[in-house]
Design a protein around this motif. Structure first.
Motif, short mmCIF file in Angstrom:
data_model
loop_
_atom_site.label_atom_id
_atom_site.label_comp_id
_atom_site.label_asym_id
_atom_site.label_seq_id
_atom_site.Cartn_x
_atom_site.Cartn_y
_atom_site.Cartn_z
N ASN A 79 66.29 -60.75 62.49
CA ASN A 79 66.14 -59.87 63.65
C ASN A 79 64.71 -59.33 63.73
OD1 ASN A 79 66.73 -58.33 65.91
ND2 ASN A 79 67.52 -56.62 64.70
N LYS A 80 64.17 -58.89 62.61
CA LYS A 80 62.81 -58.38 62.58
C LYS A 80 61.82 -59.49 62.90
CE LYS A 80 59.53 -55.41 61.62
NZ LYS A 80 59.25 -54.25 62.46
N LEU A 81 62.04 -60.69 62.36
CA LEU A 81 61.16 -61.82 62.65
C LEU A 81 61.19 -62.14 64.14
CD1 LEU A 81 59.25 -64.08 61.87
CD2 LEU A 81 61.26 -65.45 61.25
N ALA A 82 62.36 -62.11 64.73
CA ALA A 82 62.46 -62.37 66.18
C ALA A 82 61.64 -61.36 66.96
CB ALA A 82 63.93 -62.33 66.61
N THR A 83 61.74 -60.10 66.58
CA THR A 83 60.97 -59.05 67.25
C THR A 83 59.47 -59.29 67.08
OG1 THR A 83 62.75 -57.46 66.91
CG2 THR A 83 60.55 -56.56 67.35
N LEU A 84 59.06 -59.57 65.85
CA LEU A 84 57.64 -59.82 65.58
C LEU A 84 57.12 -61.05 66.31
CD1 LEU A 84 57.60 -59.19 61.71
CD2 LEU A 84 56.60 -57.71 63.47
N SER A 85 58.00 -62.03 66.49
CA SER A 85 57.61 -63.29 67.12
C SER A 85 57.75 -63.27 68.63
CB SER A 85 58.47 -64.43 66.56
OG SER A 85 58.33 -64.52 65.17
N GLY A 86 58.38 -62.23 69.16
CA GLY A 86 58.56 -62.11 70.60
C GLY A 86 59.52 -63.15 71.16
N MET A 87 60.55 -63.44 70.42
CA MET A 87 61.54 -64.41 70.89
C MET A 87 62.94 -63.86 70.66
SD MET A 87 61.61 -67.40 67.95
CE MET A 87 59.90 -67.79 68.14
N PRO A 88 63.91 -64.39 71.38
CA PRO A 88 65.28 -63.92 71.17
C PRO A 88 65.78 -64.28 69.77
CG PRO A 88 65.11 -65.26 73.16
CD PRO A 88 63.82 -65.38 72.44
N GLN A 89 66.56 -63.41 69.19
CA GLN A 89 67.12 -63.70 67.88
C GLN A 89 68.01 -64.94 67.94
OE1 GLN A 89 68.98 -60.49 65.75
NE2 GLN A 89 69.73 -61.84 64.15
N THR A 100 57.84 -72.96 69.23
CA THR A 100 58.72 -72.02 68.55
C THR A 100 58.20 -71.73 67.14
OG1 THR A 100 60.66 -72.74 69.79
CG2 THR A 100 61.07 -71.64 67.69
N ILE A 101 57.79 -72.77 66.43
CA ILE A 101 57.26 -72.57 65.09
C ILE A 101 55.95 -71.79 65.14
CG2 ILE A 101 56.39 -73.74 63.03
CD1 ILE A 101 58.52 -75.93 63.62
N LEU A 102 55.12 -72.07 66.15
CA LEU A 102 53.87 -71.32 66.31
C LEU A 102 54.17 -69.83 66.54
CD1 LEU A 102 50.81 -71.14 66.59
CD2 LEU A 102 51.10 -71.72 69.01
N GLY A 122 54.20 -64.28 64.50
CA GLY A 122 54.96 -63.10 64.09
C GLY A 122 54.79 -62.77 62.62
N LEU A 123 54.59 -63.80 61.82
CA LEU A 123 54.41 -63.60 60.38
C LEU A 123 52.93 -63.43 60.01
CD1 LEU A 123 56.91 -66.32 59.12
CD2 LEU A 123 57.19 -63.83 58.96
N ASN A 124 52.07 -63.56 61.01
CA ASN A 124 50.62 -63.45 60.80
C ASN A 124 50.12 -64.52 59.83
OD1 ASN A 124 48.15 -62.30 61.48
ND2 ASN A 124 48.21 -60.89 59.74
N ILE A 125 50.61 -65.73 60.02
CA ILE A 125 50.13 -66.87 59.23
C ILE A 125 49.70 -67.97 60.20
CG2 ILE A 125 51.57 -66.37 57.22
CD1 ILE A 125 53.40 -68.70 58.09
N GLU A 126 48.91 -68.89 59.71
CA GLU A 126 48.50 -70.02 60.52
C GLU A 126 49.56 -71.11 60.46
OE1 GLU A 126 44.50 -71.37 60.02
OE2 GLU A 126 43.81 -69.36 59.49
#
Length: 78
Positions: A23-33, A51-53, A58-62
């Motif tokens: 849920n937090k990752l979805a929020t950080l990534s700006g996508m639906p859970q 989607t992977i990008l 959201g995770l602040n990684i490349e």
């Protein structure tokens, strides 16, 4: 292991490392859970690169860091 399983494993591993929920990752990534849920439960067999990008952002990684994991070595092409 196929690509879908590898992506699932990598997402779960990155969340675990950062101690965040899907849920937090979805929020950080700006996508639906539900998008993440479909990747994890196998409903989505072919995640898009976009989607992977978004997950990476959201995770602040490349993007290269997402795929730079042993789980992506020796994938099955089925």
């Amino acid at each position: 292991m196929d690509l879908q399983q590898a992506v699932k494993y990598r997402i779960l591993n990155l969340c675990n490392e950062r101690q965040i929920t899907l849920n937090k990752l979805a929020t950080l990534s700006g996508m639906p859970q539900s998008t993440l849920n479909s990747l994890i439960d196998g409903t989505s067999k072919n995640p898009t690169l976009l989607t992977i990008l978004r997950i990476c952002l959201g995770l602040n990684i490349e993007l290269k860091d997402f795929f730079d994991d042993k789980v992506f070595f020796d994938l099955d092409d089925e």
